[in-house]
Scaffold this motif. Structure first.
Motif, PDB file in Angstrom:
ATOM      1  N   SER A  82      77.159 -70.279  12.615  1.00  0.00           N
ATOM      2  CA  SER A  82      75.962 -71.121  12.707  1.00  0.00           C
ATOM      3  C   SER A  82      74.979 -70.800  11.600  1.00  0.00           C
ATOM      4  N   ASP A  83      74.862 -69.519  11.256  1.00  0.00           N
ATOM      5  CA  ASP A  83      73.967 -69.133  10.169  1.00  0.00           C
ATOM      6  C   ASP A  83      74.450 -69.724   8.846  1.00  0.00           C
ATOM      7  N   TRP A  84      75.768 -69.665   8.608  1.00  0.00           N
ATOM      8  CA  TRP A  84      76.309 -70.262   7.385  1.00  0.00           C
ATOM      9  C   TRP A  84      76.063 -71.763   7.367  1.00  0.00           C
ATOM     10  N   LEU A  85      76.292 -72.423   8.496  1.00  0.00           N
ATOM     11  CA  LEU A  85      76.107 -73.870   8.565  1.00  0.00           C
ATOM     12  C   LEU A  85      74.652 -74.244   8.294  1.00  0.00           C
ATOM     13  N   ARG A  86      73.727 -73.464   8.834  1.00  0.00           N
ATOM     14  CA  ARG A  86      72.295 -73.706   8.599  1.00  0.00           C
ATOM     15  C   ARG A  86      71.980 -73.636   7.112  1.00  0.00           C
ATOM     16  N   ARG A  87      72.451 -72.594   6.441  1.00  0.00           N
ATOM     17  CA  ARG A  87      72.179 -72.442   5.011  1.00  0.00           C
ATOM     18  C   ARG A  87      72.825 -73.560   4.190  1.00  0.00           C
ATOM     19  N   SER A  88      74.026 -73.952   4.607  1.00  0.00           N
ATOM     20  CA  SER A  88      74.722 -75.007   3.881  1.00  0.00           C
ATOM     21  C   SER A  88      73.993 -76.343   4.024  1.00  0.00           C
ATOM     22  N   LEU A  89      73.468 -76.609   5.211  1.00  0.00           N
ATOM     23  CA  LEU A  89      72.719 -77.851   5.410  1.00  0.00           C
ATOM     24  C   LEU A  89      71.411 -77.835   4.622  1.00  0.00           C
ATOM     25  N   PHE A  90      70.743 -76.684   4.555  1.00  0.00           N
ATOM     26  CA  PHE A  90      69.544 -76.574   3.719  1.00  0.00           C
ATOM     27  C   PHE A  90      69.869 -76.970   2.278  1.00  0.00           C
ATOM     28  N   SER A  91      70.995 -76.460   1.768  1.00  0.00           N
ATOM     29  CA  SER A  91      71.345 -76.710   0.366  1.00  0.00           C
ATOM     30  C   SER A  91      71.661 -78.183   0.116  1.00  0.00           C
ATOM     31  N   ARG A  92      71.936 -78.941   1.190  1.00  0.00           N
ATOM     32  CA  ARG A  92      72.238 -80.363   1.066  1.00  0.00           C
ATOM     33  C   ARG A  92      71.036 -81.250   1.384  1.00  0.00           C
ATOM     34  N   GLY A  93      69.873 -80.633   1.512  1.00  0.00           N
ATOM     35  CA  GLY A  93      68.657 -81.413   1.703  1.00  0.00           C
ATOM     36  C   GLY A  93      68.268 -81.670   3.142  1.00  0.00           C
ATOM     37  N   PHE A  94      68.997 -81.098   4.106  1.00  0.00           N
ATOM     38  CA  PHE A  94      68.591 -81.207   5.501  1.00  0.00           C
ATOM     39  C   PHE A  94      67.422 -80.258   5.760  1.00  0.00           C
ATOM     40  N   THR A  95      66.634 -80.530   6.792  1.00  0.00           N
ATOM     41  CA  THR A  95      65.576 -79.622   7.217  1.00  0.00           C
ATOM     42  C   THR A  95      65.789 -79.285   8.683  1.00  0.00           C
TER      43      THR A  95
END
Length: 482
Positions: A20-33
């Motif tokens: 979940s931590d990896w997914l959170r960081r990956s979504l941040f890098s794609r412009g999600f908040t």
């Protein structure tokens, strides 16, 4: 187009928390908040666990709550990942209209790209449920977000043991070891950015490298290589299967000072007959010999364990053997659960099921002993000086609560994690001061009152333990931070 504000809910083990931590960081890098409040989100992600029945039922309950909370909204996208997703698969599409992505454990690496696409194509549904032939490497992006003082690194995926009660080989697939080079690269990158405590994760870390995907590196060799990482203060690993732990791994506890003196070693039962029916491939004589070797190598070692109560055919005498073994060995903490049938496992077909009433009575007796013993362990720390690695301010002061992770090896299942949160909520900073929390080398939660304005995130300090609560410690700083 769906608004790109997400909320992640995590169930289960530390591997799920790390995913979940990896997914959170990956979504941040794609412009999600990330949404400050769940109700503000338009993308809900459930990272699930099906090791036991209760977490699985919570998933269905939570999906219903999301549906009710977002009733009338057309901008909501729900993704279900993890073991329950692997187990139920596309069945979620039939039951819950808002579920538009299901991804298994091997499909996690592609989930961010899928969510990217699904926010654009609002009528599309996708499933990522195939097992890959190799370890599914994920992009590592640490450019955004705070670097944790303590972090996790996956070293493998899946399991080949097929214990009679366990659904993991069916939901996470067969064992696939990650390449040594990729593991070391991730550990070094984390340490270079300020992570000082790393836990290596796998369903059975002791068998690392023994599958067809291994690169010739044994787990003991990997341990020594990671322990050499510059800037790494503490090294841990979980989970260890007793049948596979090598003497070289045991010796590492004595020779490497940054390997923490705490080991999670699942016993499951103290009865040889129950262990045989479980398919654990060791007996209590073997288990006790491992404990003796570990404590000879590291006299200050603390052990934690897993216990399944009420496995089919378990008698009162079998249970008493479990309780006697736990008392003899002295587990600092336990994850103890009632047995529950998991679909497709061998144990599901076994006769002589133990009644829920008997199971609950035995579980309560075990947990009563464990709670009392854990309090004794914590009380023994009073007056000692320990090094605490600070992870942040107390949850009372930040207003944060930690999501429930019932299988996390940080405490007694069903009691300790919740106890950590209750006690953290009860910490009060003195006038003009602030309360910080961190962990000692054993992973025990320590609260420390410090002058206001000190930024202790990721720093260490020697702390004299003043008080032991039921699940945590309180102390005072006795030196300068480093």
């Amino acid at each position: 187009m769906i608004e790109r504000m997400f909320h992640i809910m995590t169930f289960g083990c530390q591997m799920n928390a790390n995913d979940s931590d990896w997914l959170r960081r990956s979504l941040f890098s794609r412009g999600f908040t990330e949404a400050e409040k769940p109700e503000d989100a338009s993308v809900f992600i459930l990272n699930t666990c099906s090791v036991r029945e209760k977490p699985e039922q919570k998933v269905y309950s939570l999906l219903g709550r999301i549906q009710n909370m977002t009733q009338g909204r057309e901008d909501v996208l729900v993704a279900v990942g993890g073991c329950v997703a692997q187990q139920v698969g596309r069945g979620f599409f039939n039951r819950f209209r808002q579920v538009r992505l299901v991804f298994g454990t091997d499909g996690l690496a592609s989930a961010p790209q899928a969510l990217d696409r699904l926010t654009e194509e609002t009528q599309l549904r996708m499933s990522l449920l195939d097992f890959s032939d190799e370890y599914p490497e994920k992009e590592q992006d640490w450019t955004d977000g705070e670097v944790p003082a303590a972090g996790f690194v996956n070293i493998m995926q899946g399991c080949d043991n097929f214990c009679a009660y366990c659904i993991v080989p069916y939901t996470r697939g067969r064992q696939k070891s990650r390449s040594t080079a990729a593991i070391l690269e991730e550990c070094r990158a984390m340490a270079a950015r300020g992570t000082r405590d790393i836990t290596l994760l796998g369903q059975n870390v002791n068998s690392f490298g023994q599958d067809a995907h291994g690169d010739g590196t044994s787990f003991a060799e990997l341990l020594h290589s990671v322990a050499d990482t510059e800037g790494l203060l503490r090294l841990r690993f979980v989970t260890s299967h007793p049948k596979d732990i090598a003497d070289e791994v045991i010796e590492a506890f004595g020779s490497r000072t940054n390997i923490c003196p705490r080991l999670h070693l699942p016993m499951q039962s103290g009865s040889d007959e129950v262990l045989r029916r479980m398919g654990r491939k060791y007996d209590m004589a073997r288990y006790r010999s491992i404990v003796d070797k570990l404590r000879a190598a590291r006299p200050d070692l603390q052990l934690t364990t897993d216990i399944i109560v009420g496995f089919p055919g378990e008698t009162e005498d079998d249970f008493q053997q479990t309780l006697a073994a736990a008392r003899e060995i002295g587990f600092a903490q336990s994850f103890s659960f009632n047995y529950s049938d998991r679909p497709g496992t061998k144990a599901e077909m076994l006769a002589d099921k133990v009644s829920k009433e008997v199971m609950q009575d035995r579980l309560q007796r075990y947990q009563d002993w464990q709670s009392e013993y854990t309090e004794q362990v914590l009380q023994s720390m009073v007056g000692k000086t320990v090094d605490v690695l600070f992870e942040g301010m107390s949850r009372r002061q930040t207003g944060q609560m930690v999501p429930e992770t019932p299988d996390s090896p940080k405490g007694t299942a069903g009691t300790a994690d919740a106890g950590d949160m209750r006690e953290a909520a009860g910490q009060q900073a003195p006038a003009g001061g602030e309360t910080w929390q961190g962990r000692d080398v054993y992973g025990q939660l320590v609260h420390v009152r410090l002058p206001e304005g000190m930024n202790m995130q990721g720093k260490c300090m020697s702390v004299r333990i003043c008080e032991a609560k039921k699940h945590s410690l309180t102390g005072e700083g006795v030196g300068d931070p480093w």
